[in-house]
Design an enzyme around this catalytic site. Structure first.
Site, PDB file in Angstrom:
ATOM      1  N   LYS A 178      14.256  35.179  93.590  1.00  0.00           N
ATOM      2  CA  LYS A 178      15.035  36.429  93.614  1.00  0.00           C
ATOM      3  C   LYS A 178      14.205  37.493  94.310  1.00  0.00           C
ATOM      4  CE  LYS A 178      16.408  40.488  91.355  1.00  0.00           C
ATOM      5  NZ  LYS A 178      15.879  41.206  92.503  1.00  0.00           N
ATOM      6  N   GLU A 253       2.404  38.369  86.538  1.00  0.00           N
ATOM      7  CA  GLU A 253       1.412  39.107  87.342  1.00  0.00           C
ATOM      8  C   GLU A 253       1.902  40.548  87.376  1.00  0.00           C
ATOM      9  OE1 GLU A 253      -1.321  37.962  88.454  1.00  0.00           O
ATOM     10  OE2 GLU A 253      -0.988  35.812  88.261  1.00  0.00           O
ATOM     11  N   CYS A 287      -1.242  46.088  93.610  1.00  0.00           N
ATOM     12  CA  CYS A 287      -1.452  45.949  92.156  1.00  0.00           C
ATOM     13  C   CYS A 287      -2.932  46.078  91.813  1.00  0.00           C
ATOM     14  CB  CYS A 287      -0.895  44.621  91.681  1.00  0.00           C
ATOM     15  SG  CYS A 287      -1.468  43.246  92.636  1.00  0.00           S
ATOM     16  N   GLU A 386       0.093  53.706  86.168  1.00  0.00           N
ATOM     17  CA  GLU A 386       0.038  53.079  87.488  1.00  0.00           C
ATOM     18  C   GLU A 386       0.992  53.847  88.394  1.00  0.00           C
ATOM     19  OE1 GLU A 386       1.972  49.343  88.189  1.00  0.00           O
ATOM     20  OE2 GLU A 386       0.354  48.695  89.485  1.00  0.00           O
TER      21      GLU A 386
HETATM   22  P1  NDP Z   1       9.756  45.754  89.046  1.00  0.00           P
HETATM   23  O1  NDP Z   1       9.184  45.214  87.791  1.00  0.00           O
HETATM   24  O2  NDP Z   1      10.676  46.929  88.972  1.00  0.00           O
HETATM   25  O3  NDP Z   1      10.600  44.618  89.803  1.00  0.00           O
HETATM   26  C1  NDP Z   1      10.055  43.356  90.102  1.00  0.00           C
HETATM   27  C2  NDP Z   1      11.191  42.368  90.300  1.00  0.00           C
HETATM   28  O4  NDP Z   1      11.861  42.147  89.065  1.00  0.00           O
HETATM   29  C3  NDP Z   1      12.255  42.850  91.293  1.00  0.00           C
HETATM   30  O5  NDP Z   1      12.727  41.747  92.044  1.00  0.00           O
HETATM   31  C4  NDP Z   1      13.321  43.374  90.360  1.00  0.00           C
HETATM   32  O6  NDP Z   1      14.598  43.403  90.927  1.00  0.00           O
HETATM   33  C5  NDP Z   1      13.258  42.343  89.244  1.00  0.00           C
HETATM   34  N1  NDP Z   1      13.889  42.776  87.993  1.00  0.00           N
HETATM   35  C6  NDP Z   1      14.123  44.051  87.573  1.00  0.00           C
HETATM   36  N2  NDP Z   1      14.720  44.022  86.361  1.00  0.00           N
HETATM   37  C7  NDP Z   1      14.861  42.719  85.995  1.00  0.00           C
HETATM   38  C8  NDP Z   1      15.375  42.042  84.863  1.00  0.00           C
HETATM   39  N3  NDP Z   1      15.900  42.711  83.834  1.00  0.00           N
HETATM   40  N4  NDP Z   1      15.330  40.694  84.841  1.00  0.00           N
HETATM   41  C9  NDP Z   1      14.789  40.000  85.859  1.00  0.00           C
HETATM   42  N5  NDP Z   1      14.301  40.578  86.980  1.00  0.00           N
HETATM   43  C10 NDP Z   1      14.320  41.919  87.054  1.00  0.00           C
HETATM   44  O7  NDP Z   1       8.547  46.054  89.999  1.00  0.00           O
HETATM   45  P2  NDP Z   1       8.539  46.749  91.442  1.00  0.00           P
HETATM   46  O8  NDP Z   1       9.464  46.024  92.361  1.00  0.00           O
HETATM   47  O9  NDP Z   1       8.701  48.204  91.280  1.00  0.00           O
HETATM   48  O10 NDP Z   1       7.032  46.400  91.911  1.00  0.00           O
HETATM   49  C11 NDP Z   1       5.954  47.135  91.512  1.00  0.00           C
HETATM   50  C12 NDP Z   1       5.237  46.478  90.349  1.00  0.00           C
HETATM   51  O11 NDP Z   1       4.787  45.177  90.695  1.00  0.00           O
HETATM   52  C13 NDP Z   1       3.977  47.260  90.004  1.00  0.00           C
HETATM   53  O12 NDP Z   1       3.823  47.398  88.610  1.00  0.00           O
HETATM   54  C14 NDP Z   1       2.869  46.371  90.586  1.00  0.00           C
HETATM   55  O13 NDP Z   1       1.620  46.563  90.029  1.00  0.00           O
HETATM   56  C15 NDP Z   1       3.412  45.013  90.340  1.00  0.00           C
HETATM   57  N6  NDP Z   1       2.720  44.048  91.194  1.00  0.00           N
HETATM   58  C16 NDP Z   1       1.847  43.161  90.617  1.00  0.00           C
HETATM   59  C17 NDP Z   1       1.133  42.273  91.402  1.00  0.00           C
HETATM   60  C18 NDP Z   1       0.227  41.265  90.785  1.00  0.00           C
HETATM   61  O14 NDP Z   1      -0.014  40.232  91.425  1.00  0.00           O
HETATM   62  N7  NDP Z   1      -0.329  41.461  89.595  1.00  0.00           N
HETATM   63  C19 NDP Z   1       1.242  42.294  92.861  1.00  0.00           C
HETATM   64  C20 NDP Z   1       2.175  43.254  93.347  1.00  0.00           C
HETATM   65  C21 NDP Z   1       2.882  44.090  92.529  1.00  0.00           C
HETATM   66  P3  NDP Z   1      15.102  44.759  91.634  1.00  0.00           P
HETATM   67  O15 NDP Z   1      14.197  45.015  92.772  1.00  0.00           O
HETATM   68  O16 NDP Z   1      16.458  44.418  92.053  1.00  0.00           O
HETATM   69  O17 NDP Z   1      15.030  45.833  90.569  1.00  0.00           O
END
Ligand code: NDP
Length: 494
Positions: A178, A253, A287, A386
């Site tokens: 997704k 992650e 991240c 963050e």
């Molecule tokens: P989100 O948690 O908002 O979204 C991540 C993904 O989850 C998106 O595809 C989102 O869809 C989806 N999602 C949202 N709600 C749901 C749900 N209820 N059920 C299942 N999937 C869902 O993160 P961001 O996109 O804002 O990314 C930033 C975050 O990612 C930061 O906290 C960052 O630190 C972390 N990150 C961590 C990394 C690591 O390796 N540790 C690396 C890179 C980023 P949609 O976009 O449609 O809302």
């Protein structure tokens, strides 16, 4: 007016629309204009994708393919990715605002992650056990775990997908990815390359849609056995709850608020450049951003002065321009949040050394200046939350014990940096830091060979490295009776 590029989703080897015809749009963060549209998958589209993946890994050619052949398919995908790196990078930059220099080199390196997992595909072995019972031969096999649901954010989405798709396919699973609503295009292009690499239909599916209902339906689906998530902690809580519906094995992650510790004996060139890379590389949208910087009092003014001097000279501009050094934030919402948190931090006593505003040179798009705050108090909001943007919160420390205590005083535990020429101290401090990745006298290095993941609210599980392969398998234990006599009466105890 810019022409809007229309994308479809990839399910069971076919390009499809959402059944109810709904669509979403992607905004180019450098201009603030819509540039692409894509389907908004509903629960029924998700069901199609998961069932296609399940069929592919139980009935299709993928189920019969040897591990060596699977490795060859992954290698072919890696080659195609590397060959298309320039075109893919341009799309990713348009979709997310990340600098073209960064997306190009990251896409090339993503191919190396796929190559790593391709090479590992036929190297996973079972065991025979020296079992504690006569006449029994016992062995274990590593089997594919089942349909994998991969959920990725908008930043570094090719890399963050490769560390899930690589081990999933190497071990014989099928996957439903997704993509984020804020930057799905590179993953739809990846789906095209999977078809070109002749990975059988249904093995890789890429769906687009909102967290709810699309991500929800995927992570709750009864045929999903493994959920690999990268994103924020609040979304992760939904995912863990959803996994109660299918008991899927979950890896998380999540984000970070990683500390960088600079001791008075450090090589200050390395420290300054690492602080710059850790906070302003990828516009701070990483991240592992080292967004809490602790500097020993003796060198505090010099280090902050040098970082601020370079930060003021960072060329903020169009991410497609090869000479730009920092692009925009990916979404307007992030910039609004950062502006709010920086203002609140200043109100609570933080001092703005540089930045803290929208750059006058960039009237369009979601740009924000490289920003440095010095903080008297660890509880200012910029030091706790963050921000996922180019904002650094700096603190003075007196001694090693105070530095370690301050570094660990956070809900997160993804990464940390230590700068000192004293090797005993670097190892002593490294052992005390509650973080999944520690860089000593460097920052932000990564490799397909090196496990990646966090402690505490930064998540669980590791991506990349050998262990990550095992997380996509289940162990089957096989017992064989080798005795010449038949099995005895079970009610007679010996
Ligand atoms: P989100 O948690 O908002 O979204 C991540 C993904 O989850 C998106 O595809 C989102 O869809 C989806 N999602 C949202 N709600 C749901 C749900 N209820 N059920 C299942 N999937 C869902 O993160 P961001 O996109 O804002 O990314 C930033 C975050 O990612 C930061 O906290 C960052 O630190 C972390 N990150 C961590 C990394 C690591 O390796 N540790 C690396 C890179 C980023 P949609 O976009 O449609 O809302």
């Amino acid at each position: 007016m810019t022409e809007i590029v229309k994308y479809s989703m990839f399910i069971d080897g076919k390009w499809v629309e959402a059944k109810d015809g709904r669509r979403l749009t992607s905004i180019n963060p450098a201009t603030g204009e819509v540039w692409a549209s894509f389907p908004e998958a509903g629960a029924s589209d998700v069901d199609d994708a998961v069932r296609a993946a399940h069929r592919a890994m139980t009935e299709g050619p993928w189920a019969r393919m040897t591990a060596t052949e699977r490795g060859k398919k992954l290698r072919r995908l890696a080659d195609l990715l590397a060959a298309q790196a320039d075109a893919l990078a341009k799309l990713e930059t348009t979709d997310t605002g990340k600098l073209i220099r960064e997306t190009r080199s990251q896409t090339r390196y993503t191919a190396e992650y796929l190559n790593y997992f391709a090479g590992a595909a036929d190297k996973l072995e079972g065991t025979t056990l020296p079992i504690d019972k006569p006449d029994l031969f016992v062995m274990t096999l590593r089997e594919p775990i089942g349909v994998v649901a991969a959920i990725v954010p908008w930043n570094s989405q090719l890399m963050l997908t490769a560390v899930k798709l690589g081990p999933a396919l190497a071990t014989g699973n099928a996957i439903v990815i997704k993509a984020s609503e804020h930057g799905p295009v590179p993953l739809l292009e990846l789906a095209r390359l999977c078809a070109e690499a002749e990975i059988p239909p249904g093995v890789v599916n890429v769906i687009t849609g909102l967290g709810d209902p699309c991500g929800q339906a995927l992570t709750r689906h009864p045929l999903v056995a493994r959920i690999a998530f990268t994103g924020g902690p609040s979304t992760a809580r939904h995912i863990v709850r959803n996994s109660a519906e299918n008991f899927g094995v979950v890896s998380l992650e999540l984000g970070g608020k990683s500390p960088i510790l600079v001791f008075e004996d450090a090589d200050l060139d390395s420290a300054v450049n690492s602080i710059l890379a850790g906070n302003f590389g990828a516009t701070g949208q990483s991240c592992v951003a080292g967004s809490r910087v602790y500097i020993q009092s003796e060198v505090f003014d010099e280090v902050i002065g040098r970082v601020a001097d370079r930060a003021k000279r960072i060329r903020v501009g169009n991410p497609l321009d090869e000479t730009s050094e920092m692009g925009p934030l990916a979404t307007e919402g992030q910039r609004i949040n950062i502006e709010r948190v920086v203002a609140a931090s200043v109100k609570e006593g933080a001092t703005l050394v540089t930045g803290g505003a929208r750059p006058a040179s960039q009237p369009r798009g979601w740009f924000y200046e490289p920003t440095i705050l010095t903080c008297p108090d660890p509880d200012v909001p910029s030091a706790r939350q963050e921000l996922f943007g180019p904002v650094l919160s700096a603190f003075r420390f007196k001694d090693e014990a105070a530095a370690v205590a301050a570094a660990n005083d956070t809900e997160f535990g993804l990464a940390a940096g230590i700068f000192t020429r004293n090797s005993g101290r670097s190892l002593r401090v490294m052992r005390q830091l509650r973080a999944g990745i520690v860089w000593i006298n460097t920052y932000r290095a990564s490799s397909p060979l090196a496990p990646f993941g966090g402690y505490k609210s930064s998540g669980s599980g590791r991506e990349a490295g050998q262990d990550s392969l095992l997380d996509y398998t289940r162990t089957k234990t096989v017992w064989i009776d080798t005795a010449t006599k038949p099995m005895g009466d079970p009610f007679i105890m010996r």
